[in-house]
Design an enzyme around this catalytic site. Structure first.
Site, PDB file in Angstrom:
ATOM      1  N   GLY A   9      43.119  35.075  40.115  1.00 35.96           N
ATOM      2  CA  GLY A   9      42.898  36.233  39.259  1.00 35.96           C
ATOM      3  C   GLY A   9      43.877  36.309  38.106  1.00 35.96           C
ATOM      4  O   GLY A   9      45.098  36.314  38.327  1.00 35.96           O
ATOM      5  N   GLY A  11      44.274  38.859  36.047  1.00 34.16           N
ATOM      6  CA  GLY A  11      44.458  40.247  35.648  1.00 34.16           C
ATOM      7  C   GLY A  11      45.930  40.594  35.543  1.00 34.16           C
ATOM      8  O   GLY A  11      46.803  39.719  35.518  1.00 34.16           O
ATOM      9  N   PHE A  12      46.229  41.879  35.534  1.00 37.27           N
ATOM     10  CA  PHE A  12      47.613  42.320  35.379  1.00 37.27           C
ATOM     11  C   PHE A  12      48.497  41.814  36.515  1.00 37.27           C
ATOM     12  O   PHE A  12      49.627  41.383  36.285  1.00 37.27           O
ATOM     13  CB  PHE A  12      47.664  43.844  35.321  1.00 37.27           C
ATOM     14  CG  PHE A  12      47.055  44.430  34.087  1.00 37.27           C
ATOM     15  CD1 PHE A  12      47.709  44.351  32.868  1.00 37.27           C
ATOM     16  CD2 PHE A  12      45.820  45.067  34.126  1.00 37.27           C
ATOM     17  CE1 PHE A  12      47.151  44.898  31.714  1.00 37.27           C
ATOM     18  CE2 PHE A  12      45.262  45.611  32.988  1.00 37.27           C
ATOM     19  CZ  PHE A  12      45.916  45.528  31.771  1.00 37.27           C
ATOM     20  N   GLY A  13      48.011  41.886  37.753  1.00 36.17           N
ATOM     21  CA  GLY A  13      48.811  41.448  38.890  1.00 36.17           C
ATOM     22  C   GLY A  13      49.065  39.961  38.889  1.00 36.17           C
ATOM     23  O   GLY A  13      50.184  39.499  39.131  1.00 36.17           O
ATOM     24  N   VAL A  77      36.579  30.891  43.216  1.00 33.62           N
ATOM     25  CA  VAL A  77      36.883  30.656  44.634  1.00 33.62           C
ATOM     26  C   VAL A  77      35.704  31.128  45.486  1.00 33.62           C
ATOM     27  O   VAL A  77      35.232  32.260  45.337  1.00 33.62           O
ATOM     28  CB  VAL A  77      38.175  31.382  45.041  1.00 33.62           C
ATOM     29  CG1 VAL A  77      38.439  31.210  46.532  1.00 33.62           C
ATOM     30  CG2 VAL A  77      39.352  30.855  44.229  1.00 33.62           C
ATOM     31  N   GLU A 168      37.219  59.092  28.498  1.00 30.53           N
ATOM     32  CA  GLU A 168      37.454  58.305  27.285  1.00 30.53           C
ATOM     33  C   GLU A 168      36.143  57.789  26.703  1.00 30.53           C
ATOM     34  O   GLU A 168      35.936  57.803  25.483  1.00 30.53           O
ATOM     35  CB  GLU A 168      38.406  57.158  27.603  1.00 30.53           C
ATOM     36  CG  GLU A 168      39.823  57.633  27.920  1.00 30.53           C
ATOM     37  CD  GLU A 168      40.750  56.542  28.394  1.00 30.53           C
ATOM     38  OE1 GLU A 168      41.974  56.780  28.434  1.00 30.53           O
ATOM     39  OE2 GLU A 168      40.269  55.449  28.741  1.00 30.53           O
ATOM     40  N   ASP A 298      44.350  45.883  42.396  1.00 26.37           N
ATOM     41  CA  ASP A 298      43.186  46.655  42.834  1.00 26.37           C
ATOM     42  C   ASP A 298      42.604  46.167  44.148  1.00 26.37           C
ATOM     43  O   ASP A 298      41.953  46.931  44.866  1.00 26.37           O
ATOM     44  CB  ASP A 298      42.087  46.591  41.759  1.00 26.37           C
ATOM     45  CG  ASP A 298      42.454  47.360  40.505  1.00 26.37           C
ATOM     46  OD1 ASP A 298      43.500  48.039  40.511  1.00 26.37           O
ATOM     47  OD2 ASP A 298      41.702  47.276  39.514  1.00 26.37           O
ATOM     48  N   ALA A 314      46.838  49.599  36.401  1.00 24.23           N
ATOM     49  CA  ALA A 314      47.526  48.404  35.917  1.00 24.23           C
ATOM     50  C   ALA A 314      49.008  48.374  36.298  1.00 24.23           C
ATOM     51  O   ALA A 314      49.513  47.321  36.717  1.00 24.23           O
ATOM     52  CB  ALA A 314      47.364  48.299  34.400  1.00 24.23           C
TER      53      ALA A 314
END
Length: 435
Positions: A9, A11-13, A77, A168, A298, A314
């Site tokens: 992944g 993403g942020f992590g 994966v 938003e 997440d 995040a």
């Protein structure tokens, strides 16, 4: 040979973990089915033509140019051999690992509402955002061509979910309609195009302080959003959203912002999962029963001291990625693991031009222009890459002073657009290889 840390992944992590392993005596391999990182908090601006897709995305390899122990693998994966400690990739490759970090993020959770997944739009990736933007503008083009009294079915938009994403999105849609598309389509009754924000609970922004919630509703209603609280969506059809009280809203555009669930990868890998598919983790974010395997962001069900599951934000993912990197380094040095504790600095959401809410953990709450500027600065700083920051800043300035948006393009729909094309079958796997 150095131990290999494999991260699933981008993403942020995943990025946070990889970055904090830059000086560790390990080889880092990051796997993702896309070759870019997406700044998800600004996806709604892509969907509402405020930004181009490439302005909130950055090539993964470009992010790690200077990190010598890093490599990237473009793939998906599909399974794991725990005995051999190998990941199975869709293309048939087997990737061995010594440490594994699962940071695959989350997907849209439609909560089993009939027709929602088939006829609605999620907003979790760039493909969905671009498809949604194209769909909205195409509805206006169709209405302009037909010039029928049924134009409300084409032009109405229903946003489901009163959290930050829904708020938003609803605010940005009203600005798009009133400030931009009204000029683009002078022969259409754009004023009749309605934006509905449907929330099942009695308040918007339930995670925020009760004094901020009325402000958000008032600002949205001032901008023309029809806010519907205590209202449930029970069914979605191609031309309407059906509500719990039996009424229906005519629309061909339903945006689902009512919740997320963890990426199903945890279940695919056979890992223990908790609520909404999030992977059960120990205090240090390792996975019980799987030594040297971690989950962050997440997809992980990390908990605070009160045994409450951390929010899917995040900052949680970024702090989790850093913590797991530290745990791997500690393990290599023979030191014991330490527990993870998310340190919240606050939350904020923008409602529209000059309007936002911010809530800092030190007890400070702001609304209006100051909160809006804080939101802009924070998101600009968190974007990956100087070029992206500069492009977004210039676009925001252009939009603010000209009331115009440049990204009003209808792009060919991809497989993730609802009811547009069918997904292509998986291609045959080549002979198995090991990377």
């Amino acid at each position: 040979m150095k131990p290999r840390v494999v991260i699933i992944g981008a993403g942020f992590g995943g990025l946070s973990a990889a970055r904090h392993l830059r000086n560790a005596p390990v080889d880092v391999l990051l796997i993702d089915k896309n070759n870019y990182h997406t700044f998800q908090p600004l996806l709604y601006q892509v969907a509402t033509a405020g930004l181009e897709a490439e302005e909130i995305a950055h090539a993964v390899r470009g992010i790690f140019h200077k990190q010598k122990n890093f490599d990237f693998y473009l793939g998906e994966v599909t399974g794991v051999d725990w005995a051999q400690r190998q990941l199975h990739i869709l293309d048939g490759t087997r990737i061995p690992f010594d440490y594994l970090i699962v940071a695959a993020g989350a997907t849209t959770n439609f909560f089993g509402v009939a027709g929602a997944a088939q006829h609605g739009f999620g907003l979790k990736n760039l493909t969905e955002a671009v498809n949604l933007r194209s769909h909205i503008i195409e509805r206006f083009e169709t209405a302009n061509r037909l010039r029928k009294s049924t134009a409300d079915t084409l032009l109405n938009v229903v946003v489901v979910g009163g959290g930050p994403t829904g708020v938003e999105m609803a605010g940005a849609l009203c600005e798009l309609f009133q400030k931009v598309l009204k000029k683009d389509f002078p022969h259409l009754p754009v004023d009749k195009a309605q934006v509905y924000l449907v929330e099942a609970s009695s308040n918007l922004l339930n995670a925020y302080h009760e004094k901020l919630q009325p402000y958000a509703r008032k600002q949205l209603e001032r901008r023309g959003v029809n806010v519907m609280l205590n209202t449930q969506v029970v069914r979605v059809t191609p031309d309407a959203v059906h509500l719990g009280d039996g009424t229906q809203i005519p629309t061909q555009t339903m945006i689902w912002a009512a919740g997320v669930r963890a990426n199903p990868l945890g279940e695919i890998l056979g890992l223990p999962t908790a609520r909404a598919g999030r992977i059960d983790v120990a205090e240090d974010l390792s996975i019980p029963g799987h030594e040297q395997v971690f989950a962050v962001g997440d997809i992980a069900a990390s908990k605070n001291k009160a045994e409450e599951i951390d929010p899917q934000l995040a900052p949680v993912a970024m702090q989790g990625g850093q913590h797991v990197a530290e745990q791997i380094i500690r393990h290599l040095n023979g030191k014991p693991a330490t527990p993870f504790s998310y340190k919240s600095r606050g939350i904020m959401a923008t409602i529209g031009r000059n309007a936002a809410v911010s809530q800092l953990d030190i007890g400070i709450r702001n609304t209006g222009f100051l909160a809006w500027v804080m939101w802009l600065v924070l998101h600009l700083m968190q974007l990956v890459g100087f070029r992206n920051r500069l492009n977004v800043l210039l676009n925001w300035a252009w939009n603010y002073f000209t009331y115009d948006r440049s990204a009003r393009l209808i792009m060919p729909a991809t497989e993730e657009a609802p009811d547009l094309v069918e997904s292509a079958p998986d291609s045959p796997s080549p002979a198995l290889t090991e990377v």
